[in-house]
Each structure stands twice: as C-alpha cells, then as structure tokens.
Design an enzyme around this catalytic site. Structure first.
Site, mmCIF file in Angstrom:
data_model
loop_
_atom_site.group_PDB
_atom_site.id
_atom_site.type_symbol
_atom_site.label_atom_id
_atom_site.label_comp_id
_atom_site.label_asym_id
_atom_site.label_seq_id
_atom_site.Cartn_x
_atom_site.Cartn_y
_atom_site.Cartn_z
ATOM 1 N N LYS A 14 -3.716 -1.793 15.665
ATOM 2 C CA LYS A 14 -3.217 -0.939 16.744
ATOM 3 C C LYS A 14 -4.209 -0.842 17.875
ATOM 4 O O LYS A 14 -5.411 -0.923 17.671
ATOM 5 C CB LYS A 14 -3.034 0.460 16.192
ATOM 6 C CG LYS A 14 -1.775 0.622 15.453
ATOM 7 C CD LYS A 14 -1.361 2.090 15.551
ATOM 8 C CE LYS A 14 -0.057 2.237 14.835
ATOM 9 N NZ LYS A 14 -0.217 1.808 13.455
ATOM 10 N N GLU B 52 0.835 -1.211 0.000
ATOM 11 C CA GLU B 52 0.000 0.000 0.000
ATOM 12 C C GLU B 52 0.867 1.257 0.000
ATOM 13 O O GLU B 52 2.070 1.186 0.269
ATOM 14 C CB GLU B 52 -0.923 0.010 1.215
ATOM 15 C CG GLU B 52 -0.202 0.014 2.552
ATOM 16 C CD GLU B 52 -1.073 0.554 3.682
ATOM 17 O OE1 GLU B 52 -1.588 1.679 3.554
ATOM 18 O OE2 GLU B 52 -1.221 -0.158 4.701
HETATM 19 N N1 PSU Z 1 -2.750 1.469 10.544
HETATM 20 C C1 PSU Z 1 -1.421 1.612 10.654
HETATM 21 N N2 PSU Z 1 -0.726 2.265 9.692
HETATM 22 C C2 PSU Z 1 -1.360 2.786 8.589
HETATM 23 C C3 PSU Z 1 -2.773 2.611 8.488
HETATM 24 C C4 PSU Z 1 -3.421 1.950 9.476
HETATM 25 O O1 PSU Z 1 -0.853 1.158 11.624
HETATM 26 O O2 PSU Z 1 -0.698 3.390 7.738
HETATM 27 C C5 PSU Z 1 -3.485 3.109 7.263
HETATM 28 C C6 PSU Z 1 -3.763 1.943 6.308
HETATM 29 O O3 PSU Z 1 -3.602 2.406 4.978
HETATM 30 C C7 PSU Z 1 -5.213 1.640 6.580
HETATM 31 C C8 PSU Z 1 -5.764 2.996 6.856
HETATM 32 O O4 PSU Z 1 -5.864 1.012 5.503
HETATM 33 O O5 PSU Z 1 -4.757 3.647 7.618
HETATM 34 C C9 PSU Z 1 -7.083 2.959 7.604
HETATM 35 O O6 PSU Z 1 -7.631 4.230 7.642
HETATM 36 P P1 PSU Z 1 -9.167 4.427 8.048
HETATM 37 O O7 PSU Z 1 -9.246 3.966 9.479
HETATM 38 O O8 PSU Z 1 -9.431 5.887 7.880
HETATM 39 O O9 PSU Z 1 -9.949 3.516 7.122
#
Ligand code: PSU
Ligand code: MN
Length: 306
Positions: free
Chosen positions: A162, A28
C-alpha cells in the site's frame, strides 16, 4: 527436533495433501480480523477458500486459537476470527506469548509464513504485505514481514504494498535481505489498490510456471528464505492512483493526530480508507485477494509438478 504436535494442529486434509506433495495454499487471518469489517470478512473467507479449491489446491487458513497454532480452520473458528472479539494481531515477536498464555490471535504475513513452513506449505496468498512505513527512516517502523521474507522458505503472492508505506525503501530493504521480488506479468511493482507503483521488480515472471521454477531454483541451491510475487489487481477493480494518494495522505494525517503507533497503524489505516472511499476500497481489497489466491494456487500446482 521440535515436537510439532505439541504446538500445532493441522487438519487431516492439509496434512495428507502436504505428505502427498499436492498443492496447498496458505492464507493469513489478520486480513480477516484486522483488515476487513464483519460480516464481509466471513463471506470473503469462505469464497477465497473456494477459489483455491476450484484451482485444484487445498486452502490452509492460519491462526492461533487458545494458544494452539492452526493450519486449517473449522467454520466456527473462521467465525471467531472474523468477529475478532479479543483476537490479537500476532507477528513473530508475539507468537511465544500467545502460545504460552493460550491466547487467540490472527496471523500476519510474517506469522502465516512461520506456520506455513512448520506445516510444510510453500505458497501463500495475501492482500498486501507490511513494509517500511513512511518516515520509517526515523521511527524504525519496519514490518517484521520483511525479515520473515528474508528467512522463511515461502513464496508470498501479494498485490504489492500500500501507498501508506514507503514502497521505495521497502524494495531497498528486500534487496538487502536477498529477497527476489517478481512481477507476475508486470515489470512494475504493484501498489495494492493500483496496478503500478512506479518502482520496478527484479524480474517479470510471465507465468506461474516461471515463478515456480525460480522458487525451486532458490530453494534447491540452499539459498533458503522467501520470494515476493507482485500480482496487480485486475484492471476493472483498480482504483485511481491520484485519488488514492489523496485519501491515504488524509488518513495518514488522521493517524498522526490520533497518536496511533506501531502495530495499530495498519489496521487503523485500513478501516479509515474503507470509510473515506465509501466502501470502494473494500471491494478492491476483496477482488485483489481473490486474484492472488488464484495465482498462488497456479504456482502451487506448478511447484507440485517440478
Ligand atoms: N496490508 C494490507 N492488509 C493487511 C495487512 C497489511 O493491505 O491486512 C496486514 C498483514 O497481515 C500484514 C500486517 O502482515 O498487516 C503488517 O502489519 P505490521 O506493519 O504491523 O507488521
Ligand atoms: Mn510496524
């Protein structure tokens, strides 16, 4: 049938590997643009691709650049994603907008899965997935990553979720959506910086071959959708659970006081956790992603032989 070329550029190396049934691992770009500081992210982006190649697989970093879906980025494109100037965070709902408006954005887990499926790639390595946020039962802040895991045929290797998330509810949601959650050599779903969350996985898959067999069984039966593989951070890079819980509680209060909401929460949390741990969390983040790239490559290699 959709005309893929109308929307997407796949590098010749990736296209040939997919056509030949060779192992390919998707990566990603939100982790680069919105998850790590520059220039550490650029060094990371180069190294993680090298790790995948060393395991005998082809890396495919995903992004949307000037409205084009990309599988595989040039050095200049990687540089652009890492500098992150004007680079949006693109989840499923944002995808048609950035494409039609010819904008540039980093792909989340959800959109990386979408692009991987379009390119014919079935394995993806990330750091941590999005999930049900704490308080999500009230705010309804549930990452689109979970819906994508329900519907899109990609095996996602992560270091768990996390503790900024509600891990229990995240796992409940995945159960409802029919997503198998596997541990790679663990019965405990990992908690990103820490090896254990206290929540169990559905199955302890001891080897990459076990994971590959389960994925193949799911897809061959026509069940579709994704699988989530939790791969704990190597012991020597793991952080103390109690210390991290404290840091995360503090940073969550900061986000609340600053009025941060929606898609900005995860990037805000990541940046402030790095600050609050004096950079230690960044080191851990980098190493767990490398570890996931290694595991994903091995799973892709096994899948290519089944
Ligand atoms: N968790 C992490 N590092 C990240 C992300 C999540 O520890 O970089 C990023 C990933 O790309 C994940 C996104 O898909 O955040 C999720 O964001 P949201 O909760 O807004 O969907
Ligand atoms: Mn969200």
């Amino acid at each position: 049938m959709m005309d893929l070329k109308q929307f997407m550029d796949i590098t010749p190396e990736i296209a040939e590997a997919v056509a030949g049934g060779k192992p390919v691992v998707a990566l990603e770009s939100t982790i680069l643009s919105h998850g790590m500081p520059y220039p550490e992210n650029l060094k990371f982006a180069g190294e993680i691709e090298k790790i995948i190649r060393a395991e005998g697989a082809v890396p495919a970093t995903m992004a949307v650049i000037d409205g084009r879906l990309k599988a595989g980025l040039t050095e200049a494109e990687l540089q652009r994603m890492c500098e992150a100037r004007g680079v949006l965070k693109v989840s499923r709902r944002d995808l048609p907008i950035v494409v039609a408006e010819k904008l540039t954005g980093a792909t989340t887990v959800a959109t990386t899965m979408i692009l991987a499926r379009l390119a014919g790639i079935h394995v993806f390595a990330t750091g941590g997935i999005g999930g049900v946020h704490r308080g999500g039962e009230v705010t309804m802040d549930i990452s689109a990553d979970l819906q994508e895991l329900a519907h899109t045929e990609v095996a996602v290797v992560c270091a768990g979720a996390k503790m900024i998330l509600d891990i229990g509810r995240t796992l409940e949601y995945l159960e409802t959506m029919g997503v198998p959650v596997l541990g790679l050599g663990t019965s405990d779903f990992p908690a990103f910086y820490c090896r254990r969350s206290g929540f169990g996985v559905d199955f302890n898959a001891k080897t990459p071959l076990d994971v590959a067999k389960i994925a193949k069984a799911k897809w061959d039966m026509g069940l579709g959708g994704g699988l989530l593989i939790g791969n704990p951070v190597p012991e020597e890079y793991a952080m103390d659970f109690d210390k991290m819980s404290e840091v995360i509680d503090r940073v969550l209060r900061m986000a609340d006081e600053a009025g941060v909401k929606g898609k900005d929460i995860t990037p805000f949390m990541l940046a402030h956790i790095v600050e609050e741990t004096g950079g230690d969390s960044l080191k851990t983040n980098i190493q767990l992603a490398f570890n996931n790239a290694r595991a994903a490559s091995r799973i892709a290699v096994e899948l290519s032989k089944l």
